[in-house]
Scaffold this motif. Structure first.
Motif, mmCIF file in Angstrom:
data_model
loop_
_atom_site.group_PDB
_atom_site.id
_atom_site.type_symbol
_atom_site.label_atom_id
_atom_site.label_comp_id
_atom_site.label_asym_id
_atom_site.label_seq_id
_atom_site.Cartn_x
_atom_site.Cartn_y
_atom_site.Cartn_z
ATOM 1 N N THR A 36 27.085 -3.606 -19.451
ATOM 2 C CA THR A 36 26.142 -4.527 -20.060
ATOM 3 C C THR A 36 24.800 -3.844 -20.292
ATOM 4 N N VAL A 37 24.246 -4.033 -21.467
ATOM 5 C CA VAL A 37 22.959 -3.436 -21.817
ATOM 6 C C VAL A 37 21.846 -4.331 -21.279
ATOM 7 N N ALA A 38 20.928 -3.739 -20.538
ATOM 8 C CA ALA A 38 19.843 -4.493 -19.923
ATOM 9 C C ALA A 38 18.799 -4.893 -20.956
ATOM 10 N N SER A 95 30.492 0.161 -30.542
ATOM 11 C CA SER A 95 30.240 0.678 -29.201
ATOM 12 C C SER A 95 30.950 -0.183 -28.175
ATOM 13 N N ASP A 96 31.205 0.386 -26.991
ATOM 14 C CA ASP A 96 31.783 -0.383 -25.897
ATOM 15 C C ASP A 96 30.724 -1.098 -25.075
ATOM 16 N N ARG A 97 29.468 -0.946 -25.418
ATOM 17 C CA ARG A 97 28.414 -1.589 -24.653
ATOM 18 C C ARG A 97 28.412 -3.101 -24.893
ATOM 19 N N ILE A 98 28.086 -3.848 -23.846
ATOM 20 C CA ILE A 98 28.110 -5.308 -23.877
ATOM 21 C C ILE A 98 26.685 -5.837 -23.998
ATOM 22 N N PHE A 99 26.484 -6.747 -24.946
ATOM 23 C CA PHE A 99 25.191 -7.395 -25.146
ATOM 24 C C PHE A 99 25.349 -8.899 -24.941
ATOM 25 N N ALA A 100 24.389 -9.523 -24.279
ATOM 26 C CA ALA A 100 24.345 -10.980 -24.165
ATOM 27 C C ALA A 100 23.349 -11.496 -25.195
ATOM 28 N N ASP A 101 22.112 -11.765 -24.794
ATOM 29 C CA ASP A 101 21.075 -12.111 -25.769
ATOM 30 C C ASP A 101 20.654 -10.830 -26.489
ATOM 31 N N GLN A 198 29.559 -15.907 -24.721
ATOM 32 C CA GLN A 198 28.271 -15.694 -24.063
ATOM 33 C C GLN A 198 27.780 -14.250 -24.122
ATOM 34 N N ALA A 199 28.682 -13.301 -24.294
ATOM 35 C CA ALA A 199 28.315 -11.886 -24.340
ATOM 36 C C ALA A 199 29.480 -11.111 -24.944
ATOM 37 N N GLY A 200 29.193 -9.901 -25.411
ATOM 38 C CA GLY A 200 30.264 -9.077 -25.964
ATOM 39 C C GLY A 200 29.722 -7.876 -26.713
ATOM 40 N N LYS A 201 30.606 -7.159 -27.374
ATOM 41 C CA LYS A 201 30.255 -5.948 -28.114
ATOM 42 C C LYS A 201 29.701 -6.316 -29.494
ATOM 43 N N ILE A 202 29.258 -5.304 -30.239
ATOM 44 C CA ILE A 202 28.745 -5.526 -31.585
ATOM 45 C C ILE A 202 29.474 -4.627 -32.577
ATOM 46 N N ILE A 220 19.038 -4.618 -30.097
ATOM 47 C CA ILE A 220 18.019 -4.667 -29.043
ATOM 48 C C ILE A 220 18.368 -5.809 -28.091
ATOM 49 N N ALA A 221 18.659 -5.488 -26.849
ATOM 50 C CA ALA A 221 18.967 -6.514 -25.846
ATOM 51 C C ALA A 221 17.715 -7.281 -25.485
ATOM 52 N N GLN A 222 17.836 -8.589 -25.397
ATOM 53 C CA GLN A 222 16.678 -9.449 -25.112
ATOM 54 C C GLN A 222 16.643 -9.849 -23.636
#
Length: 222
Positions: A36-38, A95-101, A198-202, A220-222
């Motif tokens: 998860t991206v902070a 990307s495999d990175r996870i973003f929420a907001d 609620q969250a996931g990749k882009i 950009i993670a919020q």
């Protein structure tokens, strides 16, 4: 120089070699395991250091034909990522990175397509059959929000906007909690609330026979 410092330099060098620009708060390496991206971290793709004819390092094609190629008018020279095949819903995970907001923006050019001429950002991706879509369409002149659930596309909200074909524009989605806002060239066009994901990749998306190029993607993670 400490071992810790050398490792940090190595991560930065790797990121630059894959064409990922370092954001104001963080660098992203496509090959990092899923995490998860902070909040405050930024991930950017310009595609200019990628090998022409290939998909970006760390990306995964879900459908369609995606490849990096030279585009003379690309916002960031010399290359862009383009989708050129005809498929039901061409899509690629970046990307495999996870973003929420998150706020995700992309420059796009809808080049051609007789059935459709679309460009989309997909976000909160769970898998190839479950995610949200913000789509701009140059044939229909609209910017819509969809849910793609269990492989079925469902309209959430439609917005009207002039989407010229053959020229670079900016599509942007801002998602906070269950609030989704879609912008075209900086103007808010469509807004909706949905609680499905609620969250996931882009990633990026087109439709049918759309030939569409993308450049300068930023999350950009919020």
């Amino acid at each position: 120089m400490s071992k810790k410092t050398l490792v940090g330099i190595g991560v930065v060098v790797a990121a630059l070699s894959f064409g990922i620009r370092i954001g104001s708060h963080a660098a992203d390496n496509h090959r990092l395991k899923e995490s998860t991206v902070a909040a405050g971290q930024a991930v950017q793709w310009s595609f200019d250091r990628e090998k022409a004819g290939s998909v970006p390092a760390g990306a995964r094609t879900l459908s369609g034909s995606w490849s990096v190629r030279a585009e003379k008018d690309a916002p960031t020279q010399p290359q862009a990522l383009c989708q050129t095949a005809s498929a039901r819903f061409p899509a690629i995970i970046l990307s495999d990175r996870i973003f929420a907001d998150v706020t995700v923006s992309a420059r796009f050019k809808a080049i051609s397509g007789s059935e459709d001429r679309a460009a989309g950002i997909i976000f909160r991706i769970q898998d190839e059959n479950n995610f949200y879509i913000l789509r701009a369409n140059a044939l229909e002149d609209n910017v819509n929000i969809y849910g793609y659930v269990a492989g079925s596309r469902q309209a959430i909200k439609e917005g009207s906007a002039k989407v010229p074909a053959g020229q670079w524009q900016e599509l942007r989605v801002e998602v906070t909690g269950n609030d989704i806002r879609g912008y075209l060239n900086g103007k808010l066009v469509v807004e909706a609330k949905d609680d499905t994901f609620q969250a996931g990749k882009i990633g990026l998306w087109t439709k049918a026979d759309s030939v569409t190029c993308f450049d300068d993607v930023e999350a950009i993670a919020q």
